[in-house]
Motif scaffolding. Sequence first.
Motif, PDB file in Angstrom:
ATOM      1  N   MET A   1      10.171 -20.533  15.731  1.00  0.00           N
ATOM      2  CA  MET A   1       9.532 -19.258  15.393  1.00  0.00           C
ATOM      3  C   MET A   1      10.459 -18.097  15.714  1.00  0.00           C
ATOM      4  SD  MET A   1       6.688 -19.319  13.790  1.00  0.00           S
ATOM      5  CE  MET A   1       6.384 -17.564  13.969  1.00  0.00           C
ATOM      6  N   ALA A   2      11.133 -18.139  16.835  1.00  0.00           N
ATOM      7  CA  ALA A   2      12.069 -17.072  17.190  1.00  0.00           C
ATOM      8  C   ALA A   2      13.162 -16.959  16.131  1.00  0.00           C
ATOM      9  CB  ALA A   2      12.666 -17.317  18.573  1.00  0.00           C
ATOM     10  N   GLU A   3      13.670 -18.088  15.684  1.00  0.00           N
ATOM     11  CA  GLU A   3      14.703 -18.090  14.649  1.00  0.00           C
ATOM     12  C   GLU A   3      14.166 -17.490  13.349  1.00  0.00           C
ATOM     13  OE1 GLU A   3      17.620 -21.245  12.305  1.00  0.00           O
ATOM     14  OE2 GLU A   3      16.159 -22.010  13.731  1.00  0.00           O
ATOM     15  N   LEU A   4      12.995 -17.917  12.933  1.00  0.00           N
ATOM     16  CA  LEU A   4      12.412 -17.402  11.695  1.00  0.00           C
ATOM     17  C   LEU A   4      12.137 -15.902  11.767  1.00  0.00           C
ATOM     18  CD1 LEU A   4       9.930 -20.301  10.895  1.00  0.00           C
ATOM     19  CD2 LEU A   4      11.985 -19.699   9.585  1.00  0.00           C
ATOM     20  N   LEU A   5      11.711 -15.443  12.937  1.00  0.00           N
ATOM     21  CA  LEU A   5      11.385 -14.022  13.108  1.00  0.00           C
ATOM     22  C   LEU A   5      12.604 -13.189  13.492  1.00  0.00           C
ATOM     23  CD1 LEU A   5       7.985 -14.373  14.975  1.00  0.00           C
ATOM     24  CD2 LEU A   5       8.378 -14.033  12.530  1.00  0.00           C
ATOM     25  N   GLN A   6      13.737 -13.864  13.667  1.00  0.00           N
ATOM     26  CA  GLN A   6      14.989 -13.204  14.019  1.00  0.00           C
ATOM     27  C   GLN A   6      14.882 -12.442  15.338  1.00  0.00           C
ATOM     28  OE1 GLN A   6      16.376 -10.869  10.658  1.00  0.00           O
ATOM     29  NE2 GLN A   6      15.553 -12.376   9.242  1.00  0.00           N
ATOM     30  N   VAL A   7      14.293 -13.129  16.331  1.00  0.00           N
ATOM     31  CA  VAL A   7      14.188 -12.578  17.680  1.00  0.00           C
ATOM     32  C   VAL A   7      14.704 -13.617  18.664  1.00  0.00           C
ATOM     33  CG1 VAL A   7      12.235 -11.067  17.135  1.00  0.00           C
ATOM     34  CG2 VAL A   7      11.791 -13.368  18.008  1.00  0.00           C
ATOM     35  N   ALA A   8      15.035 -13.171  19.855  1.00  0.00           N
ATOM     36  CA  ALA A   8      15.519 -14.082  20.894  1.00  0.00           C
ATOM     37  C   ALA A   8      14.354 -14.846  21.519  1.00  0.00           C
ATOM     38  CB  ALA A   8      16.262 -13.294  21.961  1.00  0.00           C
ATOM     39  N   VAL A   9      14.653 -16.012  22.018  1.00  0.00           N
ATOM     40  CA  VAL A   9      13.669 -16.835  22.720  1.00  0.00           C
ATOM     41  C   VAL A   9      13.567 -16.348  24.162  1.00  0.00           C
ATOM     42  CG1 VAL A   9      13.110 -19.187  23.497  1.00  0.00           C
ATOM     43  CG2 VAL A   9      14.193 -18.832  21.278  1.00  0.00           C
ATOM     44  N   PHE A  10      12.386 -16.423  24.726  1.00  0.00           N
ATOM     45  CA  PHE A  10      12.151 -16.054  26.116  1.00  0.00           C
ATOM     46  C   PHE A  10      13.047 -16.864  27.042  1.00  0.00           C
ATOM     47  CE2 PHE A  10      10.149 -17.179  30.139  1.00  0.00           C
ATOM     48  CZ  PHE A  10       9.866 -15.933  30.669  1.00  0.00           C
ATOM     49  N   ASP A  11      13.602 -16.194  28.017  1.00  0.00           N
ATOM     50  CA  ASP A  11      14.312 -16.834  29.116  1.00  0.00           C
ATOM     51  C   ASP A  11      13.991 -15.997  30.349  1.00  0.00           C
ATOM     52  OD1 ASP A  11      16.702 -16.938  31.073  1.00  0.00           O
ATOM     53  OD2 ASP A  11      16.981 -18.712  29.795  1.00  0.00           O
ATOM     54  N   HIS A  12      13.442 -16.644  31.356  1.00  0.00           N
ATOM     55  CA  HIS A  12      12.978 -15.942  32.555  1.00  0.00           C
ATOM     56  C   HIS A  12      14.039 -15.017  33.128  1.00  0.00           C
ATOM     57  CE1 HIS A  12      10.526 -15.185  36.064  1.00  0.00           C
ATOM     58  NE2 HIS A  12      11.529 -15.559  36.839  1.00  0.00           N
TER      59      HIS A  12
END
Length: 155
Positions: free
Chosen positions: A121-132
């Motif tokens: 989903m992050a890739e499709l939405l062109q956003v970064a994935v959460f990382d603490h």
Amino acid sequence: MNMKRISMAVCLFVAACGGEDGGPAAEPTAYADMSFEERVVFMNDVVLPEMKEVFVAFDPKFEAMSCATCHGNGATDGTYTMPSPQIPVLPGTEEAFLEYVKDPEAARWSQFMLDKVSPRMAELLQVAVFDHETNPNGFSCHNCHTLEGVPGGTP
């Protein structure tokens, strides 16, 4: 991942957005910059087919996946509001989540979401994935799921 399908959708989107003078088309619009109408088209043409493939590979019952699978009542009323209170509510604290994943089925789903759903989903939405540590505002569970005890997070 079905990159061919994404590439085709992007090409169609770019072609459809070409200049009136027949000149080269503008670069594809980032999801965050899309209008509501463009987002609906993108979700239907790219996100739904891609995520359906991911979910069906995990559990064939998702063959009937639709907008309502994730957006719940938001798909019916046309708002598509997320997070959706119609999908499972998740624990709102790290301690509660660690307790939650002691259940093998919760752990199985959580691992699937972590390994497959969130990054895709992050890739499709062109956003970064959460990382603490490095990206605490990235795409994570609470973009789709409400959280217990978090303001606005409990249905």
